[in-house]
Design a protein around this motif. Sequence first.
Motif, PDB file in Angstrom:
ATOM      1  N   UNK A 152       0.870  -1.178   0.000  1.00  9.66           N
ATOM      2  CA  UNK A 152       0.000   0.000   0.000  1.00  9.66           C
ATOM      3  C   UNK A 152       0.904   1.223   0.000  1.00  9.66           C
ATOM      4  N   UNK A 153       0.678   2.132  -0.955  1.00  9.10           N
ATOM      5  CA  UNK A 153       1.475   3.360  -0.971  1.00  9.10           C
ATOM      6  C   UNK A 153       1.209   4.142   0.312  1.00  9.10           C
ATOM      7  N   UNK A 154       2.268   4.455   1.033  1.00 12.25           N
ATOM      8  CA  UNK A 154       2.135   5.311   2.218  1.00 12.25           C
ATOM      9  C   UNK A 154       1.683   4.602   3.484  1.00 12.25           C
ATOM     10  N   UNK A 155       1.438   3.295   3.418  1.00 10.88           N
ATOM     11  CA  UNK A 155       1.039   2.575   4.642  1.00 10.88           C
ATOM     12  C   UNK A 155       2.056   1.451   4.898  1.00 10.88           C
ATOM     13  N   UNK A 156       2.915   1.614   5.923  1.00  5.52           N
ATOM     14  CA  UNK A 156       3.885   0.553   6.220  1.00  5.52           C
ATOM     15  C   UNK A 156       3.176  -0.757   6.592  1.00  5.52           C
ATOM     16  N   UNK A 189       1.559  -1.156   9.959  1.00  2.00           N
ATOM     17  CA  UNK A 189       0.501  -0.192  10.306  1.00  2.00           C
ATOM     18  C   UNK A 189      -0.784  -0.502   9.575  1.00  2.00           C
ATOM     19  N   UNK A 190      -0.696  -1.392   8.578  1.00  2.00           N
ATOM     20  CA  UNK A 190      -1.907  -1.691   7.817  1.00  2.00           C
ATOM     21  C   UNK A 190      -2.950  -2.322   8.736  1.00  2.00           C
ATOM     22  N   UNK A 191      -4.187  -1.848   8.613  1.00  2.00           N
ATOM     23  CA  UNK A 191      -5.252  -2.343   9.496  1.00  2.00           C
ATOM     24  C   UNK A 191      -5.483  -3.847   9.325  1.00  2.00           C
ATOM     25  N   UNK A 192      -5.159  -4.372   8.151  1.00  2.00           N
ATOM     26  CA  UNK A 192      -5.288  -5.821   7.920  1.00  2.00           C
ATOM     27  C   UNK A 192      -4.300  -6.571   8.820  1.00  2.00           C
ATOM     28  N   UNK A 193      -3.063  -6.090   8.825  1.00  2.00           N
ATOM     29  CA  UNK A 193      -2.017  -6.749   9.613  1.00  2.00           C
ATOM     30  C   UNK A 193      -2.272  -6.540  11.109  1.00  2.00           C
TER      31      UNK A 193
END
Length: 283
Positions: free
Chosen positions: A60-64, A67-71
């Motif tokens: 995801x561009x801009x989402x490490x 920090x992704x809500x999926x992870x």
Amino acid sequence: MTAARLTLPSPAKLNLMLHILGRREDGYHELQTLFQFLDYGDEITFAVRDDGVIQLHTEFAGVPHDSNLIVRAAKMLQQQSGCALGIDIWIDKVLPMGGGIGGGSSNAATTLLGLNHLWQLGWDEDRLAQLGLSLGADVPVFVRGHAAFAEGVGEKLTPVDPEEPWYLVLVPQVAVSTAEIFSDPLLTRNTPPIKVRPVPEGNSRNDCLPVVARRYPEVRNALDLLGKFTEAKLTGTGSCVFGGFPSKAEADKVSALLTETLTGFVAKGSNVSMLHRKLQSLL
Ligand SMILES: C[C@](O)(CO)[C@H](O)COP(=O)(O)OP(=O)(O)OC[C@H]1O[C@@H](n2ccc(N)nc2=O)[C@H](O)[C@@H]1O
Ligand SMILES: Nc1ncnc2c1ncn2[C@@H]1O[C@H](COP(=O)(O)OP(=O)(O)OP(=O)(O)O)[C@@H](O)[C@H]1O
């Protein structure tokens, strides 16, 4: 042995109205809002792994990654359930980020329900919704999967069954930060609570609209354009703007007038989320 694998939808939501009643001590706002789902969204594929690793393979561009809500949803569920299994995840992302159509929250809910199924945890919806709330105010409604009148910060849900029109959703090319809108000093924060049930007709206002329209000319343009054909509304804190139509053909007709600078999509409103319809079909 092939790993257990599952592809699930992750639908968008609309806020058919949104009133802000006040601000709590923790900075969050007390709301009254009406959530309905769209038959339109991302698709997430999960494959169980036995080494406990949680890996999202889509960038995801801009989402490490972490920090992704999926992870975050997967790790939280793994930790709280004590599950030793892991998961590989891929997503076909179509929902715009910062669009007010709940993409991140929906992804988190699909992950919670998908992993509960694949890891065979047997958690009930109450427990999943409670965990979901710690990831975002909008996660519980996606976990429950039924259109709802929401109060509190969005977690006190009463199922409702509004009409299910076709919607044209305009997607202005701008991401609106929810936190930024909620911290704007000009935001209306004192709308009196609606006490009558069901919520009477005519309460379709979104209290965030004046602040968002003032800050984002792209959103103003979208409201002006759609407003020529139907009542044009803002969902959540924007940026997306939507309007209902009695048929797909009528929504498509207006959609055909869109230009390259203002895109959109047509989707059916739905009171039972397509995630829940799919999960039901697996039982
Ligand atoms: C406005 C809505 O889109 C309506 O559906 C949602 O309530 C927002 O839900 P969300 O994106 O899941 O929001 P969260 O990730 O929990 O919060 C983002 C930020 O928005 C503000 N926020 C959010 C929800 C709420 N009831 N009051 C708030 O003040 C807070 O500053 C918070 O830091
Ligand atoms: N899986 C994800 N999908 C989308 N955004 C994510 C995800 N994980 C983390 N985020 C972060 O969350 C932010 C908000 O994304 P989201 O798509 O949920 O916004 P939204 O549609 O405005 O949400 P809401 O309507 O709940 O306010 C993004 O800008 C991004 O930084």
